[in-house]
Design an enzyme around this catalytic site. Sequence first.
Site, PDB file in Angstrom:
ATOM      1  N   LYS A   1      -1.858   7.679  13.202  1.00 43.22           N
ATOM      2  CA  LYS A   1      -3.306   7.511  13.319  1.00 43.22           C
ATOM      3  C   LYS A   1      -4.013   8.866  13.500  1.00 43.22           C
ATOM      4  O   LYS A   1      -5.170   9.035  13.084  1.00 43.22           O
ATOM      5  CB  LYS A   1      -3.632   6.565  14.477  1.00 43.22           C
ATOM      6  CG  LYS A   1      -3.217   5.115  14.189  1.00 43.22           C
ATOM      7  CD  LYS A   1      -3.860   4.576  12.917  1.00 43.22           C
ATOM      8  CE  LYS A   1      -3.672   3.079  12.734  1.00 43.22           C
ATOM      9  NZ  LYS A   1      -4.343   2.579  11.506  1.00 43.22           N
TER      10      LYS A   1
ATOM     11  N   VAL B   1       0.808  -1.226   0.000  1.00 46.61           N
ATOM     12  CA  VAL B   1       0.000   0.000   0.000  1.00 46.61           C
ATOM     13  C   VAL B   1       0.841   1.277   0.000  1.00 46.61           C
ATOM     14  O   VAL B   1       0.311   2.375  -0.186  1.00 46.61           O
ATOM     15  CB  VAL B   1      -0.983   0.055   1.201  1.00 46.61           C
ATOM     16  CG1 VAL B   1      -2.059  -1.008   1.064  1.00 46.61           C
ATOM     17  CG2 VAL B   1      -0.244  -0.055   2.526  1.00 46.61           C
TER      18      VAL B   1
ATOM     19  N   ASN C   1      -7.416  -0.354   5.618  1.00 52.68           N
ATOM     20  CA  ASN C   1      -7.236  -1.083   6.870  1.00 52.68           C
ATOM     21  C   ASN C   1      -5.771  -1.425   7.160  1.00 52.68           C
ATOM     22  O   ASN C   1      -5.385  -1.561   8.315  1.00 52.68           O
ATOM     23  CB  ASN C   1      -8.075  -2.371   6.798  1.00 52.68           C
ATOM     24  CG  ASN C   1      -7.742  -3.333   7.907  1.00 52.68           C
ATOM     25  OD1 ASN C   1      -8.109  -3.102   9.058  1.00 52.68           O
ATOM     26  ND2 ASN C   1      -7.016  -4.396   7.582  1.00 52.68           N
TER      27      ASN C   1
ATOM     28  N   TYR D   1       3.156   5.750  15.838  1.00 54.87           N
ATOM     29  CA  TYR D   1       1.829   5.190  15.567  1.00 54.87           C
ATOM     30  C   TYR D   1       0.747   6.221  15.902  1.00 54.87           C
ATOM     31  O   TYR D   1      -0.213   6.404  15.146  1.00 54.87           O
ATOM     32  CB  TYR D   1       1.637   3.919  16.400  1.00 54.87           C
ATOM     33  CG  TYR D   1       0.386   3.139  16.077  1.00 54.87           C
ATOM     34  CD1 TYR D   1       0.256   2.482  14.863  1.00 54.87           C
ATOM     35  CD2 TYR D   1      -0.657   3.046  17.002  1.00 54.87           C
ATOM     36  CE1 TYR D   1      -0.885   1.752  14.563  1.00 54.87           C
ATOM     37  CE2 TYR D   1      -1.796   2.315  16.706  1.00 54.87           C
ATOM     38  CZ  TYR D   1      -1.908   1.671  15.494  1.00 54.87           C
ATOM     39  OH  TYR D   1      -3.038   0.953  15.202  1.00 54.87           O
TER      40      TYR D   1
END
Lengths: 250, 250
Positions: free
Chosen positions: A159, A64, A90, A155
């Site tokens: 996010k 991705v 996802n 992370y």
Amino acid sequence: MGRLDGKVALITGAARGMGESHARLFAKEGARVIATDRRDKLGEETVASIRAAGGEAMYLSHDVTDESQWQSVIDAAVARYGKIDILVNNAAFAAFHSAEESLLEDWNRVMDVCVKSIFLGCKFILPAMQKAGGGSIVNISSIAGMAGMPQQAAYQAGKGAVRILTKSLAVDYAQYNIRANSVHPGMVRTPGTRLVLEDEKFINMMRDKTILNRVAEPLELSYPVLFLASDEASFMTGSEVVVDGGYIAQ
Amino acid sequence: MGRVSGKVALVTGGSMGMGESHCKLLAREGAKVIVTDVAVDAGEAVAKAILDAGGEAMFLHHDVASEADWMAVVDKAVGAFGKIDILVNNAGIVIFKPNNETTTAEWDRVMSVNSTGVFLGCKHIVPAMKKAGGGSIVNISSISGMVGMVSQAAYQASKGAVRMLTKSCAVDYAQYNIRVNSVHPGAVRTPIINVLGDDTSMIDALVATTIMKRMADPIELSYAVLLLASDESSYMTGSELVVDGGWTAA
């Protein structure tokens, strides 16, 4: 009558864990599913079992973070199923370090897999969704994109970026009848979180902070994702759906 | 097999608008529905329409601001259907005035229906839900409970109270397997906006600043309520589901 009858859905990171669960539920609800991942053997197995259960799905190998692969994945999906109505971003990668202890290469990897992937996916999906007359983009963020947590600097940033990139997409794509929403899972039992779930100190902290006092099973995330992907959420765009057993609420 | 088959749902303000839509969808998905409202004729008609469509429903007269009414309604509902699994605190009233123009009587009225009504509902439903082995409470707040808006002082305060009371109940009732979540609608085409008469300026402004550039139909809220009411949201508690066409996202 399935809740996604007639729809075509592309799900990244679908070989295992939450992505696999989303792919299975989507197919059960009538969608034709393009499951993509880098784990080809697992991905092929997931698709084979969906087909064995009477669903329609195909697997595509997909990094991705690679711009050219996004284009070829979408081309292959449209060639097979004619259009794409739903994109579930996802695929993710986590590194568990504070900012001070994070290597630049960890940071870049997290930002590439969690964020740049969505930038690229949403960039290249537009023509396919315009062809479909609109669409629904579901970006998997995290409660780590909403509240401070220990040892997850990159992370959390990744996010958090997903959380607000989703709103940017919602604003820009509404004119094409494309909705974009984010889902914010708490702790979920998946192969990707296995090591973290074995860390007693961390898991006790998570459980103590979670109202429901337990970890989620992947299917408990798949139903909210299904809802956002479907026309049932036709007045939702730019929203954050928190599925965390109440971690953020207290 | 409906998504809430075997469940009993109590919906306040069920006679018209969003409440009517929630009642009908929950019934269609297999729930036995107790429609409550102060508007008797309209409420009876909703229950009859559900029965005529092959569902199960009963209407009860119910002023949600009255504690005695709540006790009687819960008793009658449990008497008729044996238990209550789902409570949708939907009843609400609105007054469009800035703080300085709001009379104390108007303030008290809005708070008593919109906030005290939810407090009483959560309070008196818990024994029935414990008996059912758990339950789901869905409180209808509003985007007015999240961000500042023009000329809605009392309404905003009342919906902000619902937003936070929801999290308090989520924390306190998790031990009984009761989940509590809030829904935050944006502009919805329902009879409640009739109080604005022919002056469409407020609605026009709301629509102009909504990413989707339109108002919602009640059913677009009902699907969100159904998700939270059903076991499909088993890992959601204390969450805020914003269904506003992107109003708060931009």
